[in-house]
Design a protein around this motif. Structure first.
Motif, short mmCIF file in Angstrom:
data_model
loop_
_atom_site.label_atom_id
_atom_site.label_comp_id
_atom_site.label_asym_id
_atom_site.label_seq_id
_atom_site.Cartn_x
_atom_site.Cartn_y
_atom_site.Cartn_z
N VAL A 19 0.84 -1.20 0.00
CA VAL A 19 0.00 0.00 0.00
C VAL A 19 0.88 1.25 0.00
CG1 VAL A 19 -1.60 1.36 1.41
CG2 VAL A 19 -2.04 -1.06 1.02
N GLY A 20 1.93 1.25 0.77
CA GLY A 20 2.84 2.39 0.81
C GLY A 20 3.50 2.64 -0.53
N PHE A 21 3.97 1.59 -1.16
CA PHE A 21 4.61 1.72 -2.47
C PHE A 21 3.63 2.25 -3.51
CE2 PHE A 21 5.71 -0.07 -6.63
CZ PHE A 21 6.97 0.49 -6.80
N ALA A 22 2.44 1.65 -3.56
CA ALA A 22 1.43 2.07 -4.54
C ALA A 22 0.98 3.51 -4.29
CB ALA A 22 0.23 1.12 -4.49
N THR A 23 0.83 3.88 -3.03
CA THR A 23 0.42 5.23 -2.69
C THR A 23 1.47 6.25 -3.10
OG1 THR A 23 -0.87 4.43 -0.82
CG2 THR A 23 -0.28 6.75 -0.80
N ALA A 24 2.73 5.95 -2.83
CA ALA A 24 3.81 6.88 -3.21
C ALA A 24 3.86 7.06 -4.72
CB ALA A 24 5.15 6.37 -2.69
N TRP A 25 3.73 5.98 -5.45
CA TRP A 25 3.77 6.06 -6.91
C TRP A 25 2.61 6.90 -7.44
CZ3 TRP A 25 0.42 4.37 -10.73
CH2 TRP A 25 0.91 4.45 -12.03
N ALA A 26 1.40 6.59 -6.96
CA ALA A 26 0.20 7.30 -7.43
C ALA A 26 0.24 8.78 -7.03
CB ALA A 26 -1.05 6.63 -6.88
N ALA A 27 0.66 9.05 -5.80
CA ALA A 27 0.71 10.44 -5.33
C ALA A 27 1.72 11.25 -6.15
CB ALA A 27 1.08 10.49 -3.85
N LYS A 28 2.85 10.66 -6.47
CA LYS A 28 3.84 11.37 -7.28
C LYS A 28 3.27 11.70 -8.65
CE LYS A 28 8.56 11.29 -8.88
NZ LYS A 28 9.80 10.58 -9.03
N LYS A 29 2.56 10.75 -9.25
CA LYS A 29 1.96 11.00 -10.56
C LYS A 29 0.89 12.09 -10.49
CE LYS A 29 4.11 7.95 -13.03
NZ LYS A 29 5.03 8.34 -14.07
N VAL A 30 0.01 12.00 -9.51
CA VAL A 30 -1.08 12.97 -9.37
C VAL A 30 -0.52 14.36 -9.06
CG1 VAL A 30 -3.04 13.64 -7.90
CG2 VAL A 30 -2.84 11.29 -8.72
N LEU A 31 0.43 14.45 -8.15
CA LEU A 31 1.00 15.74 -7.79
C LEU A 31 1.79 16.34 -8.95
CD1 LEU A 31 2.07 14.93 -4.14
CD2 LEU A 31 0.23 16.48 -4.85
N GLY A 32 2.50 15.50 -9.69
CA GLY A 32 3.22 15.99 -10.87
C GLY A 32 2.27 16.53 -11.92
N PHE A 33 1.16 15.82 -12.13
CA PHE A 33 0.14 16.27 -13.09
C PHE A 33 -0.46 17.59 -12.62
CE2 PHE A 33 -4.32 16.39 -14.45
CZ PHE A 33 -4.16 16.34 -15.84
N ALA A 34 -0.79 17.68 -11.34
CA ALA A 34 -1.37 18.92 -10.79
C ALA A 34 -0.38 20.07 -10.90
CB ALA A 34 -1.79 18.70 -9.34
N TRP A 35 0.90 19.80 -10.65
CA TRP A 35 1.92 20.84 -10.77
C TRP A 35 1.97 21.37 -12.19
CZ3 TRP A 35 5.06 23.52 -7.54
CH2 TRP A 35 6.09 24.23 -8.10
N GLU A 36 1.97 20.44 -13.15
CA GLU A 36 2.05 20.84 -14.56
C GLU A 36 0.82 21.65 -14.98
OE1 GLU A 36 3.04 18.78 -18.87
OE2 GLU A 36 3.32 17.63 -17.03
N LYS A 37 -0.36 21.24 -14.54
CA LYS A 37 -1.58 21.97 -14.89
C LYS A 37 -1.63 23.34 -14.22
CE LYS A 37 -3.35 19.17 -17.73
NZ LYS A 37 -3.33 19.52 -19.13
#
Length: 98
Positions: A19-37
Motif C-alpha cells: 500500500v505504501g509503495f502504490a500510494t507513493a507512486w500514485a501520489a507522485k503521478k497525481v501531484l506531478g500532473f497537478a503541478w504541470e496543470k
C-alpha cells in the motif's frame, strides 16, 4: 495462538508495504500532473540545476513533501481499518464454524 498473531503481523507488514509503495507512486503521478496543470511547466527533474529557480525548486519540494505525506497517512489509516475489519470478520467466521 502466538504463531497466528505473528502470521497476521507478517501479512499486515506485507500489505502495508504494498500500500505504501502504490500510494507513493500514485501520489507522485497525481501531484506531478497537478503541478504541470497549475504552473504550465513540467515538474523540476533536477532541483540542484541552476536552470530551475530557487522558488520553483522549494515550492515543488513543499508540494511533493506535504502531498506525499498526506497521501501516505490517509492510505495507511484506510488500509489499517480495512485490515482490522477483515481480521474481525475472519474471527467472527471462525467462531461461527467452531
Amino acid at each position: 495462538m502466538a504463531d497466528e498473531q505473528e502470521k497476521q503481523d507478517l501479512v499486515w507488514k506485507a500489505v502495508g508495504g504494498l500500500v505504501g509503495f502504490a500510494t507513493a507512486w500514485a501520489a507522485k503521478k497525481v501531484l506531478g500532473f497537478a503541478w504541470e496543470k497549475t504552473t504550465g511547466k513540467k515538474p523540476p527533474a533536477d532541483h540542484d540545476s541552476l536552470d530551475v529557480s530557487l522558488a520553483e525548486a522549494i515550492g515543488y519540494a513543499v508540494v511533493m513533501g506535504v502531498g506525499m505525506q498526506v497521501a501516505q497517512i490517509v492510505m495507511a489509516r484506510t488500509a489499517r481499518k480495512r485490515y482490522d475489519a477483515w481480521k474481525a470478520l475472519k474471527e467472527a467466521a471462525k467462531d461461527v464454524v467452531d
